[in-house]
Design an enzyme around this catalytic site. Structure first.
Site, PDB file in Angstrom:
ATOM      1  N   HIS A  38      41.026  32.500  41.602  1.00  0.00           N
ATOM      2  CA  HIS A  38      40.194  32.550  40.390  1.00  0.00           C
ATOM      3  C   HIS A  38      38.875  31.714  40.579  1.00  0.00           C
ATOM      4  O   HIS A  38      39.073  30.719  41.292  1.00  0.00           O
ATOM      5  CB  HIS A  38      41.100  31.844  39.264  1.00  0.00           C
ATOM      6  CG  HIS A  38      40.442  32.041  37.895  1.00  0.00           C
ATOM      7  ND1 HIS A  38      39.435  31.395  37.368  1.00  0.00           N
ATOM      8  CD2 HIS A  38      40.985  32.630  36.945  1.00  0.00           C
ATOM      9  CE1 HIS A  38      39.169  31.408  36.204  1.00  0.00           C
ATOM     10  NE2 HIS A  38      39.882  32.472  35.832  1.00  0.00           N
ATOM     11  N   ASP A  66      46.280  25.378  41.904  1.00  0.00           N
ATOM     12  CA  ASP A  66      46.173  26.082  40.840  1.00  0.00           C
ATOM     13  C   ASP A  66      47.402  26.479  40.321  1.00  0.00           C
ATOM     14  O   ASP A  66      47.989  27.390  40.554  1.00  0.00           O
ATOM     15  CB  ASP A  66      45.149  27.111  41.027  1.00  0.00           C
ATOM     16  CG  ASP A  66      44.836  27.823  39.728  1.00  0.00           C
ATOM     17  OD1 ASP A  66      45.343  27.531  38.769  1.00  0.00           O
ATOM     18  OD2 ASP A  66      43.785  28.632  39.525  1.00  0.00           O
ATOM     19  N   GLN A  83      49.215  30.009  36.612  1.00  0.00           N
ATOM     20  CA  GLN A  83      50.037  31.015  36.117  1.00  0.00           C
ATOM     21  C   GLN A  83      51.398  31.047  36.702  1.00  0.00           C
ATOM     22  O   GLN A  83      52.288  31.853  36.568  1.00  0.00           O
ATOM     23  CB  GLN A  83      49.391  32.492  36.923  1.00  0.00           C
ATOM     24  CG  GLN A  83      48.026  33.025  36.508  1.00  0.00           C
ATOM     25  CD  GLN A  83      47.872  33.454  35.167  1.00  0.00           C
ATOM     26  OE1 GLN A  83      49.005  33.730  34.425  1.00  0.00           O
ATOM     27  NE2 GLN A  83      46.806  33.672  34.729  1.00  0.00           N
ATOM     28  N   LYS A 143      47.622  28.807  28.116  1.00  0.00           N
ATOM     29  CA  LYS A 143      48.448  30.059  28.840  1.00  0.00           C
ATOM     30  C   LYS A 143      49.946  29.855  28.643  1.00  0.00           C
ATOM     31  O   LYS A 143      50.722  30.452  29.310  1.00  0.00           O
ATOM     32  CB  LYS A 143      48.074  29.858  30.145  1.00  0.00           C
ATOM     33  CG  LYS A 143      46.760  30.239  30.492  1.00  0.00           C
ATOM     34  CD  LYS A 143      46.393  30.600  31.979  1.00  0.00           C
ATOM     35  CE  LYS A 143      44.664  30.597  32.209  1.00  0.00           C
ATOM     36  NZ  LYS A 143      44.234  32.041  31.846  1.00  0.00           N
ATOM     37  N   CYS A 149      37.834  36.907  36.634  1.00  0.00           N
ATOM     38  CA  CYS A 149      37.193  35.735  37.304  1.00  0.00           C
ATOM     39  C   CYS A 149      37.836  35.976  38.684  1.00  0.00           C
ATOM     40  O   CYS A 149      37.872  34.673  39.214  1.00  0.00           O
ATOM     41  CB  CYS A 149      37.849  34.638  36.605  1.00  0.00           C
ATOM     42  SG  CYS A 149      37.109  34.440  34.944  1.00  0.00           S
TER      43      CYS A 149
HETATM   44  N1  PLP Z   1      43.209  29.694  37.456  1.00  0.00           N
HETATM   45  C1  PLP Z   1      44.048  30.924  36.947  1.00  0.00           C
HETATM   46  C2  PLP Z   1      45.080  31.519  38.228  1.00  0.00           C
HETATM   47  C3  PLP Z   1      43.650  31.720  36.061  1.00  0.00           C
HETATM   48  O1  PLP Z   1      44.591  32.578  35.709  1.00  0.00           O
HETATM   49  C4  PLP Z   1      42.898  30.839  35.098  1.00  0.00           C
HETATM   50  C5  PLP Z   1      42.790  31.650  33.733  1.00  0.00           C
HETATM   51  O2  PLP Z   1      42.644  32.675  33.588  1.00  0.00           O
HETATM   52  C6  PLP Z   1      42.239  29.631  35.438  1.00  0.00           C
HETATM   53  C7  PLP Z   1      42.373  29.116  36.858  1.00  0.00           C
HETATM   54  C8  PLP Z   1      41.265  29.175  34.425  1.00  0.00           C
HETATM   55  O3  PLP Z   1      41.823  28.546  33.275  1.00  0.00           O
HETATM   56  P1  PLP Z   1      41.082  28.007  32.158  1.00  0.00           P
HETATM   57  O4  PLP Z   1      39.996  29.059  31.854  1.00  0.00           O
HETATM   58  O5  PLP Z   1      42.065  27.741  30.958  1.00  0.00           O
HETATM   59  O6  PLP Z   1      40.379  26.574  32.840  1.00  0.00           O
END
Ligand code: PLP
Length: 433
Positions: free
Chosen positions: A145, A222, A225, A248, A388
């Site tokens: 992401h 990260d 998910q 999430k 993203c």
């Molecule tokens: N990393 C992953 C794998 C994600 O799915 C997301 C959100 O879609 C993020 C990072 C970023 O999360 P946030 O926008 O809540 O900071």
């Protein structure tokens, strides 16, 4: 929460129908249809327990934490710090290893900017291990992401380090043979996602972490998910930092979590500076509090942290193992169903493989935005676009996908309604089945 027998048996559709009553928004109708919310990968819905926890705080305890001499401030501080303990034990770490952030993005940037400050000479001798310069390498993967890619690009640009990338295989896994080549003597940092938000791929965290540590590098995970969807023990996984978002995992927006191994957080210089993170300030100098307060400058997101602790309590009461199993079966239903529809290409691991309860796909000759709009007309909420993850999409020669993502409150009927609707997309646009 109304489940009778929380930990010993698999979730059934009756359990899920009962727990859906805890989520008021799931009773909404959209465009004349019952809402089928299949966008939990973007943001999840909140049970009443989370909404009530925030309202209760606003009604009875609202106050800034760690500052006031009055009763409300002391009660708010207790609630806030208890929330930290709840979230810490949810991921198997200690209270002081949890830093509140706005979201995962901020947590990842916090580490990147703090390392940048260390590289500029801040933090004294203790910060030596965070200093990067020319010749050093930061490793990321092709499935990240943007939140776990762009901060490292920026860190590399600020320090003169270079970025190396673990590539993807055609079927949506990390190329582990290449990982062993990419991670080497120059590697200082390895940053990767536990579960891909597009492919649903579950990465081998222990294996990558062992490679990174053998090279003397730090690991940033990260967990956006994974934390909401499967049991997560960050200590057992042996990662050095991890970030995830409250919204999430049934929690409010505006709160996220950064985990940092205690001795690392203690040595890391701050990112944001100002009130609430200092011990002594003179006109030309400041001394900082220990972690986690050193990383929590300014007035904190108190009701959101308390709401997140309520969310974690809810997830624990249902049981993460059971949530994972329920979502796994929905994920399998999604990929097998999509694979059976002509003119559909599903990204990521195929049916039968370990994958998250989500599926991203392309409908031949129909843009993802049109697919999303068609589904929305039927009350089915999905995400469309690059999610993203532009480099990932580019790897597979596409610019956009449609993604359906399930959670503990999703049902097989919703998945089937979605699959039936997807089967009608190409005919609707005048194309063959
Ligand atoms: N990393 C992953 C794998 C994600 O799915 C997301 C959100 O879609 C993020 C990072 C970023 O999360 P946030 O926008 O809540 O900071």
């Amino acid at each position: 929460m109304t489940l009778a027998d929380p930990t010993t048996r698999a979730l059934t559709i009756d359990d899920v129908e009962r727990l859906r009553d805890d989520f008021p928004i799931l009773r909404e109708r959209v465009n004349g249809h019952p809402l089928a919310y299949l966008d939990s990968g973007a943001t999840s819905q909140r049970p009443r327990a989370v909404i009530d926890a925030e309202v209760d705080f606003a009604l009875h305890y609202n106050s800034a934490v760690h500052r006031g001499a009055h009763t409300l401030a002391a009660e708010a501080t207790d609630l806030f710090e208890n929330a930290r303990t709840t979230v810490a034990s949810f991921v198997g770490v200690d209270h002081d290893e949890i830093v509140w952030t706005s979201n995962a993005t901020e947590g990842l940037n916090l580490v990147a900017y703090a390392m940048s400050n260390a590289s500029a000479g801040r933090g004294g001798e203790a910060a030596e291990r965070f200093r990067l310069g020319a010749g050093d390498e930061i490793v990321v993967t092709e499935m990240e992401h943007h939140a776990n890619l762009v901060p490292w690009q920026e860190l590399a640009a600020r320090t003169g380090a270079s970025l190396r990338v673990i590539p993807l295989t055609d079927d949506g896994a990390l190329d582990l043979a290449e990982a062993a080549n990419v991670i080497g003597d120059r590697t200082r940092l390895v940053c990767f996602t536990h579960v891909s938000n597009v492919l649903g791929t579950v990465n081998p965290v222990e294996r990558l972490t062992a490679l990174a540590h053998a090279a003397g590098a730090l690991v940033v995970l990260d967990a956006c998910q994974s934390a909401p969807h499967r049991p997560l023990d960050l200590r057992a996984l042996d990662v050095d930092f991890a970030a995830f978002s409250g919204h999430k995992m049934l929690g409010p927006t505006g709160v996220g979590v950064l985990y940092g191994r205690a001795e690392l957080l203690d040595a890391l210089p701050p990112f944001l500076t100002g009130g609430s993170m200092i011990t002594t300030v003179t006109l030309d100098h400041a001394e900082y509090l220990p972690a986690p307060q050193r990383f929590e400058a300014g007035t904190q997101r108190v009701s959101q942290a308390i709401g997140l602790a309520a969310a974690v309590g809810y997830l624990d009461a249902v049981g993460l193992e059971r949530i994972h199993d329920w979502e796994f079966s929905l994920g399998q239903r999604l990929v097998t169903g999509l694979a059976d529809i002509p003119g559909i290409r599903v990204l990521g691991p195929g049916p039968g493989e370990d994958r998250a309860g989500l599926a991203s796909f392309v409908v031949d000759d129909v843009h993802a935005h049109d697919v999303g709009q068609y589904l929305d007309e039927l009350g089915i909420a999905v995400r469309v676009g690059h999610h993203c993850a532009q480099p990932l999409h580019r790897r597979y020669g596409i610019t956009a996908t449609t993604r359906a993502s399930a959670y503990l409150y999703s049902t097989p009927d919703e998945v089937d309604a979605f699959l039936n609707a997807v089967a009608d997309v190409r005919p609707f646009f005048g194309l063959g089945r």
